[in-house]
Motif scaffolding. Structure first.
Motif, PDB file in Angstrom:
ATOM      1  N   SER A   1       0.829  -1.211   0.000  1.00 50.49           N
ATOM      2  CA  SER A   1       0.000   0.000   0.000  1.00 50.49           C
ATOM      3  C   SER A   1       0.864   1.263   0.000  1.00 50.49           C
ATOM      4  O   SER A   1       0.576   2.225  -0.715  1.00 50.49           O
ATOM      5  CB  SER A   1      -0.924   0.007   1.220  1.00 50.49           C
ATOM      6  OG  SER A   1      -1.791  -1.104   1.203  1.00 50.49           O
TER       7      SER A   1
ATOM      8  N   CYS B   1       0.989   4.063  -2.987  1.00 51.43           N
ATOM      9  CA  CYS B   1       0.787   5.489  -2.682  1.00 51.43           C
ATOM     10  C   CYS B   1       1.970   6.318  -3.184  1.00 51.43           C
ATOM     11  O   CYS B   1       1.787   7.419  -3.719  1.00 51.43           O
ATOM     12  CB  CYS B   1       0.611   5.690  -1.177  1.00 51.43           C
ATOM     13  SG  CYS B   1      -0.947   5.072  -0.533  1.00 51.43           S
TER      14      CYS B   1
ATOM     15  N   LEU C   1       7.031   7.595   2.519  1.00 51.34           N
ATOM     16  CA  LEU C   1       6.397   6.316   2.182  1.00 51.34           C
ATOM     17  C   LEU C   1       7.441   5.242   1.880  1.00 51.34           C
ATOM     18  O   LEU C   1       7.268   4.076   2.248  1.00 51.34           O
ATOM     19  CB  LEU C   1       5.462   6.499   0.986  1.00 51.34           C
ATOM     20  CG  LEU C   1       4.171   7.270   1.257  1.00 51.34           C
ATOM     21  CD1 LEU C   1       3.483   7.635  -0.052  1.00 51.34           C
ATOM     22  CD2 LEU C   1       3.233   6.466   2.146  1.00 51.34           C
TER      23      LEU C   1
END
Length: 227
Positions: A15, A19, A191
């Motif tokens: 995920s 992103c 991230l």
């Protein structure tokens, strides 16, 4: 079949990678990297050019004297650049961002594969995730350094302003504000770090558990082992 813990950890890292991929796409597609106020003077008047642009296109407006707006128009960044330095740097930034995009895509593929399969002991496992996420983060960091260099050292905004309005004369001063298209790249780095940490903690916990399972054999008395 992978354990629930492994699936959950790699799914979380997947995920984060997805992103990261999406944010890089947004940074490339949006034209709010920079807003500049570039001031020029001539014997008869003072002119200010207001610019908002990204890596591919932007808009410019010209104000004369006391804020009278003369004209405004859209422009293509590449077409307004005549300096080899500025054009080469912009091209390099785009290429590096594309490489970061590909790195995020590969990392997404690796984490997705590991989430639904048994652990790999090769480059397709955690090592691959570390590598591609690290490369993506490094590419983004280079981009965030090169773009300000192009603004401050190569006078990108001044050159774009002259490309919009050829009648401009002496440049006096400039004021720059970095837009959200530039700052969201920090989110990509965050991230990438998050994805690496998730996989690291899973890998470390798996390694510790494996060592704990081996420990009773290691500390058992020799006569018991022989028996």
């Amino acid at each position: 079949m992978p354990s629930r813990n492994k699936t959950a950890m790699f799914a979380s890292a997947f995920s984060a990678c997805v992103c990261s991929f999406v944010v890089i796409c947004v940074a490339l597609a949006t034209q709010h990297w920079m807003s500049s106020e570039v001031h020029f003077s001539s014997p008869n008047t003072t002119t200010t050019v207001s610019l908002t642009y990204g890596l591919f296109s932007g808009t410019c407006k010209q104000f004369v004297e006391v804020g009278l707006e003369v004209s405004g128009k859209a422009f293509q960044v590449a077409e307004n650049l005549s300096s080899i330095k500025t054009k080469s740097t912009i091209t390099a930034i785009i290429v590096i961002l594309v490489l970061s995009l590909l790195s995020s895509l590969l990392s997404s593929g690796f984490t997705c594969t590991n989430a639904v399969s048994n652990p790999y002991q090769t480059f397709l496992g955690p090592t691959g995730v570390y590598t591609w996420n690290s490369l993506s983060g490094i590419f983004i960091l280079i981009t965030m350094i090169l773009f300000p260099v192009n603004i401050e050292e190569n006078s990108l905004s001044v050159e774009l302003a002259r490309g919009c309005f050829s009648s401009l004369q002496t440049h006096t001063k400039s004021a720059h504000t970095y837009g959200y298209s530039y700052w969201i790249m920090l989110l990509v780095i965050i991230l990438n770090i998050a994805s690496i940490l998730i996989i690291y903690f899973y890998d470390h916990a798996r390694y510790s558990k494996k060592k704990e399972q081996e420990r009773p054999i290691d500390i058992a008395p020799k006569d018991v082992i022989m028996f």
